[in-house]
Scaffold this motif. Sequence first.
Motif, short mmCIF file in Angstrom:
data_model
loop_
_atom_site.label_atom_id
_atom_site.label_comp_id
_atom_site.label_asym_id
_atom_site.label_seq_id
_atom_site.Cartn_x
_atom_site.Cartn_y
_atom_site.Cartn_z
N ALA A 187 -23.67 -59.47 26.42
CA ALA A 187 -22.91 -58.23 26.53
C ALA A 187 -22.41 -57.74 25.18
O ALA A 187 -22.05 -56.57 25.03
N VAL A 206 -23.90 -54.97 33.03
CA VAL A 206 -23.23 -56.22 32.68
C VAL A 206 -22.60 -56.76 33.96
O VAL A 206 -21.66 -56.17 34.50
N ARG A 249 -11.07 -57.39 31.62
CA ARG A 249 -11.97 -56.97 32.69
C ARG A 249 -11.32 -57.07 34.06
O ARG A 249 -11.60 -56.27 34.95
N THR A 251 -17.73 -57.75 26.16
CA THR A 251 -18.64 -56.60 26.26
C THR A 251 -18.27 -55.57 25.21
O THR A 251 -17.10 -55.18 25.10
#
Length: 702
Positions: free
Chosen positions: A453, A470, A637, A659
Amino acid sequence: MSTNKPFRVSVDVGGTFTDVAIVNTLTHELSVAKVPSTPADPMIAVMDGLRQGNVELSQVEVFSHGTTVATNALIQRRFPAAALVTTKGFRDVLEIRDGTKDELWDAYKDVADPYIRRRDRYEVEERVDFDGTEITPLNEEEARHVARILKRKGIETVAICFINSHANAAHEARMYEILREELPDAAISTSSEILPEIFEHDRFSTTVSNAVLAPLVTGYVNRLSRQLAEGGYEGDLLMLHSGGGSMTPQMVSKYPVRLAASGIAAGAIAVQDIATRCGYPNAIGLEMGGTSTDISLVYGGDIRITKQWQVEYGFPICFPSIEVGTIGAGGGSLAWIDEAGSLRNGPQSAGADPGPVCYERGGTEATNTDANVTLGRLGTELIGGALKLNKSAAEEAVRKTVADPLGLGIETAAEDIIKVANANMADAVRVLSIRRGYDPRDFVLVVGGGAGALHGAEVARDLSIPTVVVPPHPGVTSAQGCLLVDIRHDISQMYQSPVSSVDKDDLRKAYELLKAEGRERLAKEHVPTERMKFKRTASMRYRGQWRSLTVELPESGSPLEDAVALFHDEHEREYSFADRDGEVEFYQIGIVAIGELDSPPFAHFEVVEHEASTPATYRDVYFSAGGGWAKVPVYQRTELAPGATLVGPAIIDQLDATTVIPPGDVAVIDEWANIRIHIGLADTKDELHSFAHNLQSAGVNA
């Protein structure tokens, strides 16, 4: 699925980390754990990962495992005492091979030595003709003499490879009986059982690989099975094999070579599942770990399969396997300058020990991880703070390794390291796609591994791939793939005949015999009859060709005519040519025997369009395309709900991965909690507005 045992657990052992994925089939929750690998004994890391994931083995219904034990054994050549018994005059097939070289123009570079030394390869008088007719009976006196020699030498494993045994296995079967009398505890592999195919080099090589791995792999699998049972697990340990299925320990003991690409295959299976759930029939998988990057391809919902692959050049393993391209581009890949003064990246790697310089474990040369830390794209903590990274050490490594020798600034040098790594990965994708007749622009890029990522968006930009996916836990993609596989066996036999001359009744009987063998194997693995599924395959070629292509025979309609049409289509796609009026012949037939397991459920969410929440923090990150250093929002996240939209530059942190969303790209959290990065979408406001509007419809592939 038993509600008394609601958990499904999978473990994948990588070169740097061992990953654990745990699915609660009642709540649909997926949790993960990640621990450093223990190369000396991989089982230590497996058990450490289970403890970190708080896995109660007595509550586990299914335990699946992808392992690098077989792969590493072949790479490192850690073999037990092994021997080959073959037909008189064929002792050197393993060395003669097929006459090719890995480096065609390098006269000084030879192919590595065979896995079994010449002094451990023994000849016995016997001969069978190409059609199975016995020409010379097996000399049992010689056979017993060889068996006694092997006993005195303490041989632990034997490969029996007689010429034309694919057509008549009687001599190999008798040699097996004689060896078993003298070597009751040895592992013995016969080529007629392992790979009943005509090309002797392929058959010998595959059988020898199976033999040298048998004691090592079987020992590891049995030890792990006992350890799990002692912990309360009551089911079979399912081992992922290269063909994209799984085997129980009983079958592993017969076909250990099928585990030689175990962990690699798992990532491709996860890519197929992720792309399918997102509505993408075509996907390229890019799983970037600590030492290497694995690249796979899904087309029309199916994973690309190859029938010949190798861990080391010159020693093919000819079982059907998920085709995965592997290059030395990982987080630990070293940056270096060649004799011409050009910047290179990999395949050399810092590995798990000592690792990148920023790990402060003794590394001295800059790696991709050090470059990402220097640019701020990677923070100073990994695995939820369990691993601290020293940014100053990373910067110093980049300066000494690349910046000073090339007269560059540290930021430019670090970004160039990343660009070279990305270019290497993009080239590897081209080999697996464009050279096979696929256009990358028709695919989505699914990234995984701890570093995928970080690099995915820029690799996609190099390839003009419009979208990057992702998954929720990219760092444990292979472990997630292990959760998804059915039990699978690929069984084949030679069947050479022009299609126009095929006796349909004879062909049906041949398939029925293969199907019966598949049914027997699945029954031994406790698969209920109603869960057994069979697919018929045929390897076909134009008359006069040497190599063949494999197609699936339809179950309805006109199977022979439809198979020929499929062969023409596949040949045209693969080679840009099809002789639709030419004569097509069968080369080999096969059965894929599948024992279907319940697929683990994954949580599905309602998508509600909204701007991303307030970032957890801001970090100085360098993007030359964005004008240099800038304060970039860093999101956790777990705080991003489905429907959240982010415009790059931005960073998303989580336990197992980071990411990077470069400037100009747009990321959206979809209904499966994936991050979908749309390359360059921020450059067109109308497209962005239309895309955001469509987010409210679940399953949209904007």
